[in-house]
Design an enzyme around this catalytic site. Structure first.
Site, PDB file in Angstrom:
ATOM      1  CB  SER A   1      -0.874   0.015   1.251  1.00 14.66           C
ATOM      2  OG  SER A   1      -0.152   0.532   2.359  1.00 14.66           O
ATOM      3  CG  ASP A   2       1.820   5.753  -1.119  1.00 13.35           C
ATOM      4  OD1 ASP A   2       2.802   5.685  -0.343  1.00 13.35           O
ATOM      5  OD2 ASP A   2       1.744   6.609  -2.005  1.00 13.35           O
ATOM      6  CD1 TRP A   3       2.064   7.580   5.616  1.00 17.81           C
ATOM      7  CD2 TRP A   3       4.201   6.916   5.575  1.00 17.81           C
ATOM      8  NE1 TRP A   3       2.614   7.908   6.820  1.00 17.81           N
ATOM      9  CE2 TRP A   3       3.932   7.516   6.828  1.00 17.81           C
ATOM     10  CE3 TRP A   3       5.480   6.422   5.323  1.00 17.81           C
ATOM     11  CZ2 TRP A   3       4.901   7.642   7.818  1.00 17.81           C
ATOM     12  CZ3 TRP A   3       6.444   6.555   6.322  1.00 17.81           C
ATOM     13  CH2 TRP A   3       6.150   7.149   7.547  1.00 17.81           C
ATOM     14  CB  ALA A   4      -1.130   5.910   6.421  1.00 21.34           C
TER      15      ALA A   4
END
Ligand code: BGC
Length: 757
Positions: free
Chosen positions: A292-295
């Site tokens: 995933s991307d950050w958070a």
């Protein structure tokens, strides 16, 4: 007491064998898929989910405040085997410390995969990726990525979050600096070159790292160019513009992909089943993993797509997000979701198998410390690395204008005034995304020009560019009032034979979270340029920028303009070589430069519309009433200190579907210097079941020609170049007339045609 050498050697020899007996997945002779199965048979559900959990390290932060909780909690999870990967841990000592916990203190000893944003180099920086794309030199781009991999791996990194392969046509978006520009064909070639450069030919090599094509998908189409904003595009754009570079990365063997923050037509990319399961893992048969991307899993709640973090975890896992970066959604909720029957264990197994596969391929099970070598770490920043990034920097420079052959500058006997705060800056040219490099380590243009000492060089900054940064957002604050340096700059300009002005954007004006609504020169720079022009119009403007700028006044008045982007560590040396003619520039723009921000999105591959020209002398045609509809500098544009002519475009006229179409053209260097030309081929499918753009790049070749030398350049167009995707993602090649254009930019006029039967 030290062990005798023989005992150490015996232990080293025996331990893999003993390990292989007690832990059969460690037997390097077994095929990887079997080793994964053997390991997974031993794993609890929590340990499996642990592999899907990625935490930020304890040092650099590349997103909003970490959500994974305190360092104590992270360490606790690490020891339990609940962490499969960490990002932003770097340096052999730090990597070794966390890897040791994973390998020695967890029940199964599964090594971590250490990720880091190696975007344009690790410590020794090459030009920003957009600049590199301006070289159109795929070998050089591949080499640049391999130098970055060499340095990063020497610091313990296994995996880069690059290349960014997002196509973008909106110069307001700060992240255009990280990509290869506006065009899916060039973007696909560059994507493949970067993947090959990072990964090398053998992933187990200590100097190879796994690549990650990001951000899947359509992040570059954020509305209004505002980062993280909504994306709402049609299928024609999705299949024909957005997805091809990802597919090219997949075909080049990229081992991971990162999904994206944005909504795509109402569904967050992170929770997007169509993208991740149907297209990527289904149709394209991608067998690596998706991070995933950050958070971004947590942000699905904020988007309004999940009611809470548990639902976000469920939706993301189901949709095919294999690893959770810094949202703690999986580690907190997935086990319970499986027990409740909301997520099938097969979904977890599939994700874990993919993650373990990449770890095995990287050789981490055979030696978790293979990229932890203090001796190699000392080679970071070597002379060879500096030479490599200098080579890339030279090739990235684009000569936009050169009226009256003002460039190259004579090396002797002239008075040169160098003006602009950026000219003496040794920090800004490093560009955005350079976490591991040291501040103030770029060669400034001033330092580069000083190496040529045959002229009298006077430097005056004219005005500061940046005043500071806001305490809250850390955004740059520009100087718009202090003109106290103007008089001495004007005096120097007046007394000079030639003025070189280095103007543009600060390195931290582009990149993530740095969108702009203005595309002009920030601060007092435009005013300074116009004031200097009044006293001495003999100006060479050197631009520093991370995106296309809109500079109509400069394009009309300033005789020589050099696009020098943010060229990294060796900036000043590369710029000086070009200014003094020791290097003949050959770069070409990978993005159109607009006349003003109101034209954005601006790209060459536009559609004709039903009213492309003014036939009736009235207003009812597709245009603006206050400016041209064409860009200021077109895609593919770039001059040289020599000239090239194109002749004898030959195209087989009548063609059968499935058979290659041969195209050839003769290119001659008609000037007095050796030079490089990027020969570009465009097509137009004149009538099709889905309207095609007025021009589409479908081939390019780099030719190096001596004065007077000619070369015949040949292209072959196959179904791969002639077709397009319909709105369901099916690839079609349709009969009919195709126009063919060849030349040195997208505005080329040498034209022919053929009919496909
Ligand atoms: C960016 C990614 C990057 C990640 C890790 C995110 O904010 O969008 O491109 O790889 O942070 O640093």
């Amino acid at each position: 007491m030290k062990k005798p050498l023989a005992a150490v050697a015996l232990a080293t020899f025996l331990s893999p064998m003993m390990n292989a007996q007690t832990k059969p997945h460690l037997d390097p002779k077994k095929p990887i898929e079997e080793r994964i199965t053997l390991l997974m048979q031993q794993m609890t559900l929590e340990e499996k989910i642990g592999q899907m959990n990625q935490y930020n390290g304890f040092w650099d932060v590349t997103g909003p405040a970490p959500q994974g909780g305190s360092a104590e909690k992270k360490y606790e999870h690490l020891r339990k085997g609940w962490v499969g990967s960490m990002l932003n841990v770097r340096g052999v000592e730090n990597v070794r410390a966390v890897q040791k916990i994973a390998v020695e203190q967890t029940r199964l000893g599964i090594p971590l995969i250490i990720g880091f944003d190696v975007i344009h180099g690790y410590k020794t920086l090459s030009p920003i990726p957009l600049a590199e794309a301006a070289s159109w030199d795929l070998d050089a781009i591949r080499r640049s990525a391999s130098v970055a991999a060499d340095e990063a791996s020497a610091a313990g990194i296994d995996w880069t979050f690059g290349p960014m392969v997002d196509i973008s046509r909106d110069a307001r978006w700060g992240r255009v600096m990280e990509g290869a520009g506006e065009d899916p064909y060039l973007g696909s070639k560059v994507a493949a070159a970067r993947v090959k450069g990072f990964q090398g030919t053998d992933l187990t090599s200590p100097s190879s790292i796994a690549a990650c094509a990001k951000h899947f998908a359509a992040y570059g189409f954020a509305e209004g160019g505002r980062d993280y904003n909504t994306v709402d595009i049609g299928n024609a754009t999705l299949y024909n513009v957005v997805l091809p570079p990802f597919e090219a990365a997949r075909n080049a063997g990229v081992r991971t992909m990162m999904n994206a923050f944005n909504l795509l037509n109402g569904i967050p990319a992170t929770g997007n089943h169509l993208l991740q399961r149907d297209i990527l893992k289904g149709k394209w048969k991608f067998d690596g993993f998706v991070v995933s991307d950050w958070a971004s899993i947590g942000e699905m709640v904020t988007h309004g797509y999940a009611a809470n973090l548990a639902e976000a975890a469920e939706k993301a896992a189901e949709a095919g997000s294999d690893m959770d970066m810094e949202a703690s959604a999986y580690v907190t909720h997935l086990a319970q979701l499986v027990r409740e029957g909301k997520v099938q264990e097969s979904v977890i197994d599939d994700a874990v198998r993919r993650i373990l596969r990449v770890k095995f391929e990287l050789g981490l099970f055979d030696n978790p410390y293979r990229r932890c070598d203090e001796a190699r770490e000392k080679t970071i920043g070597s002379k060879a690395h500096h030479e490599a990034v200098l080579d890339m920097a030279r090739k990235s420079i684009v000569l936009l204008r050169n009226e009256g052959q003002l460039l190259p500058l004579p090396k002797q006997g002239k008075k040169i005034a160098l003006i602009g705060a950026l000219a003496a800056d040794d920090n800004s040219p490093l560009g955005s995304w350079r976490i591991a490099s040291d501040d103030h380590t770029a060669v400034s243009v001033l330092a580069g020009m000083k190496r040529y000492d045959g002229n009298k060089l006077v430097y005056e900054k004219g005005a500061d560019l940046v005043k500071g940064e806001t305490a809250f957002t850390k955004e740059l604050v520009f100087n718009t009032t202090d003109r106290s340096g103007f008089p001495s700059a004007l005096k120097a300009a007046k007394e000079a034979d030639v003025v070189v002005m280095v103007l543009g954007e600060h390195g931290f004006q582009s990149g993530e979270g740095r969108s702009r609504t203005e595309l002009g020169l920030p601060g007092l720079q435009q005013e300074l340029l116009e004031e200097v022009y009044k006293v001495n119009p003999n100006i060479v403007l050197v631009l520093n920028n991370g995106r296309p700028l809109a500079l109509p006044w400069a394009a009309e008045h300033i005789p020589a303009i050099v696009e020098a982007w943010h060229l990294g560590t060796e900036t000043g040396n590369a710029v000086a070589e070009v200014l003094y003619g020791d290097y003949n520039p050959g770069g070409k723009l990978p993005m159109s430069f607009p006349r003003n921000v109101g034209q954005v999105p601006m790209y060459y591959g536009q559609f004709n519309t039903g009213r492309p020209v003014n036939t009736d002398q009235n207003v009812f045609w597709s245009h603006y009433t206050d400016t041209e509809k064409t860009p200021l500098f077109v895609f593919g544009h770039g001059l040289s200190y020599t000239q090239f002519s194109y002749q004898k475009l030959e195209v087989g006229r009548q063609q059968k579907k499935g058979q290659p179409v041969n195209v050839s053209v003769t290119v001659t260097n008609t000037g007095k210097r050796a030079g490089r030309e990027v020969v570009q081929l465009y097509i137009r499918d004149v009538a099709a079941s889905l309207t095609r753009p007025v021009k589409e790049l479908k081939g390019f070749e780099l030719v190096d020609l001596q004065p007077g030398e000619s070369k015949t350049v040949r292209f072959v167009l196959t179904d791969k170049e002639l077709g397009f995707y319909d709105n369901n993602g099916n690839y079609l090649v349709e009969p009919g007339v195709f126009n063919v254009f060849v030349g040195g930019s997208s505005a080329t006029s040498l034209e022919s045609a053929f009919t496909l039967e």
